[in-house]
Scaffold this motif. Structure first.
Motif, PDB file in Angstrom:
ATOM      1  N   VAL A 178      35.064  33.574  31.400  1.00 58.83           N
ATOM      2  CA  VAL A 178      36.353  33.662  32.097  1.00 58.83           C
ATOM      3  C   VAL A 178      36.865  35.091  32.070  1.00 58.83           C
ATOM      4  O   VAL A 178      37.352  35.615  33.074  1.00 58.83           O
ATOM      5  CB  VAL A 178      37.373  32.688  31.459  1.00 58.83           C
ATOM      6  CG1 VAL A 178      38.752  32.887  32.042  1.00 58.83           C
ATOM      7  CG2 VAL A 178      36.920  31.245  31.639  1.00 58.83           C
ATOM      8  N   ASP A 179      36.756  35.743  30.911  1.00 62.08           N
ATOM      9  CA  ASP A 179      37.235  37.130  30.795  1.00 62.08           C
ATOM     10  C   ASP A 179      36.494  38.059  31.749  1.00 62.08           C
ATOM     11  O   ASP A 179      37.097  38.924  32.390  1.00 62.08           O
ATOM     12  CB  ASP A 179      37.078  37.636  29.352  1.00 62.08           C
ATOM     13  CG  ASP A 179      38.072  36.989  28.393  1.00 62.08           C
ATOM     14  OD1 ASP A 179      39.028  36.333  28.874  1.00 62.08           O
ATOM     15  OD2 ASP A 179      37.882  37.133  27.175  1.00 62.08           O
ATOM     16  N   ARG A 180      35.168  37.873  31.847  1.00 61.62           N
ATOM     17  CA  ARG A 180      34.395  38.730  32.767  1.00 61.62           C
ATOM     18  C   ARG A 180      34.813  38.493  34.219  1.00 61.62           C
ATOM     19  O   ARG A 180      35.004  39.441  34.983  1.00 61.62           O
ATOM     20  CB  ARG A 180      32.899  38.481  32.585  1.00 61.62           C
ATOM     21  CG  ARG A 180      32.330  39.144  31.338  1.00 61.62           C
ATOM     22  CD  ARG A 180      30.820  39.031  31.259  1.00 61.62           C
ATOM     23  NE  ARG A 180      30.372  37.654  31.049  1.00 61.62           N
ATOM     24  CZ  ARG A 180      30.390  37.022  29.875  1.00 61.62           C
ATOM     25  NH1 ARG A 180      30.829  37.666  28.802  1.00 61.62           N
ATOM     26  NH2 ARG A 180      29.951  35.786  29.763  1.00 61.62           N
ATOM     27  N   ALA A 181      34.972  37.230  34.578  1.00 53.15           N
ATOM     28  CA  ALA A 181      35.392  36.922  35.951  1.00 53.15           C
ATOM     29  C   ALA A 181      36.783  37.478  36.221  1.00 53.15           C
ATOM     30  O   ALA A 181      37.034  38.100  37.261  1.00 53.15           O
ATOM     31  CB  ALA A 181      35.357  35.415  36.193  1.00 53.15           C
ATOM     32  N   LEU A 182      37.689  37.285  35.278  1.00 51.15           N
ATOM     33  CA  LEU A 182      39.058  37.786  35.469  1.00 51.15           C
ATOM     34  C   LEU A 182      39.114  39.304  35.508  1.00 51.15           C
ATOM     35  O   LEU A 182      39.931  39.880  36.225  1.00 51.15           O
ATOM     36  CB  LEU A 182      39.975  37.262  34.370  1.00 51.15           C
ATOM     37  CG  LEU A 182      40.502  35.847  34.565  1.00 51.15           C
ATOM     38  CD1 LEU A 182      41.334  35.420  33.365  1.00 51.15           C
ATOM     39  CD2 LEU A 182      41.317  35.749  35.847  1.00 51.15           C
ATOM     40  N   GLY A 183      38.261  39.965  34.735  1.00 53.10           N
ATOM     41  CA  GLY A 183      38.215  41.429  34.793  1.00 53.10           C
ATOM     42  C   GLY A 183      37.857  41.903  36.194  1.00 53.10           C
ATOM     43  O   GLY A 183      38.506  42.808  36.748  1.00 53.10           O
ATOM     44  N   ALA A 184      36.833  41.275  36.781  1.00 51.26           N
ATOM     45  CA  ALA A 184      36.441  41.640  38.150  1.00 51.26           C
ATOM     46  C   ALA A 184      37.537  41.274  39.150  1.00 51.26           C
ATOM     47  O   ALA A 184      37.824  42.028  40.080  1.00 51.26           O
ATOM     48  CB  ALA A 184      35.136  40.932  38.511  1.00 51.26           C
ATOM     49  N   ILE A 185      38.181  40.141  38.934  1.00 53.13           N
ATOM     50  CA  ILE A 185      39.250  39.699  39.842  1.00 53.13           C
ATOM     51  C   ILE A 185      40.449  40.648  39.759  1.00 53.13           C
ATOM     52  O   ILE A 185      41.013  41.040  40.777  1.00 53.13           O
ATOM     53  CB  ILE A 185      39.649  38.244  39.511  1.00 53.13           C
ATOM     54  CG1 ILE A 185      38.516  37.303  39.931  1.00 53.13           C
ATOM     55  CG2 ILE A 185      40.973  37.853  40.167  1.00 53.13           C
ATOM     56  CD1 ILE A 185      38.574  35.929  39.299  1.00 53.13           C
TER      57      ILE A 185
END
Length: 199
Positions: free
Chosen positions: A9-16
């Motif tokens: 989730v953190d990786r996805a949110l970082g990109a988002i």
């Protein structure tokens, strides 16, 4: 409550979060935005593996299972704050979400997209009670209004020659006279006008 691993989730949110910031600075065709969209695409499979995920939206960030997600990421905090200000209290992310759906969510955050717009695709936006009421009121104002009823026709002038007959078969006859009488009057009027023009 036991802490859960939020790495995917953190990786996805970082990109988002990065993409959200870049879309506010540059057009969608800008290389930096395109690269950020590729990073979202790369992070989505790990997010989809979690199934449907619901994140609570707060004024200062996103919460999942009681944990504050990426609390130090200013872009994610700004996105959450804007969504919160628009009445969004949680979002559901379903498997199959695409980068374009995220762009739709960014549009909700900045007020360019309605919270129930089809562009959100696999992202469901859940509004607080007040925002739901505002959305319903807005829909009522922007939907096609019911056309007003036609204006009432003025009643025919009273005539001493004959009382007006009742309206038959839902059709109003001009002057309240039967059609054959009206036709005879029109013919007589036309004949009189034609003969008077010869003199």
């Amino acid at each position: 409550m036991m802490a859960i691993d939020t790495g995917a989730v953190d990786r996805a949110l970082g990109a988002i979060g990065t993409t959200f910031r870049l879309t506010r600075l540059y057009p969608p065709s800008h290389p930096a935005v395109l690269e950020a969209m590729r990073q979202i695409t790369a992070a989505l499979p790990a997010l989809a593996a979690l199934g449907t995920v619901e994140w609570k939206i707060g004024a200062t960030g996103l919460m999942w299972h009681g944990q504050h997600l990426l609390p130090r990421n200013t872009q994610v905090a700004e996105l959450a704050g804007l969504l919160f200000a628009r009445g969004v209290r949680s979002i559901q992310i379903n498997p199959g979400v695409t980068p374009e759906h995220w762009l739709g969510l960014f549009g909700v955050a900045v007020g360019n997209v309605a919270p129930d717009d089809a562009v959100l695709g696999r992202i469901t936006v859940l509004l607080g009670k007040r925002a739901s009421q505002r959305l319903s009121a807005t829909r009522a104002l922007t939907s096609d209004p019911v056309p007003p009823p036609p204006p009432a026709l003025p009643s025919p002038p009273a005539s001493s020659a004959a009382p007006s007959p009742p309206v038959s078969s839902g059709v109003f006859r001009g002057g309240g006279l039967p059609a054959d009488v009206e036709a005879r009057r029109a013919v007589v009027t036309l004949q009189a006008a034609t003969t008077s023009s010869y003199f």
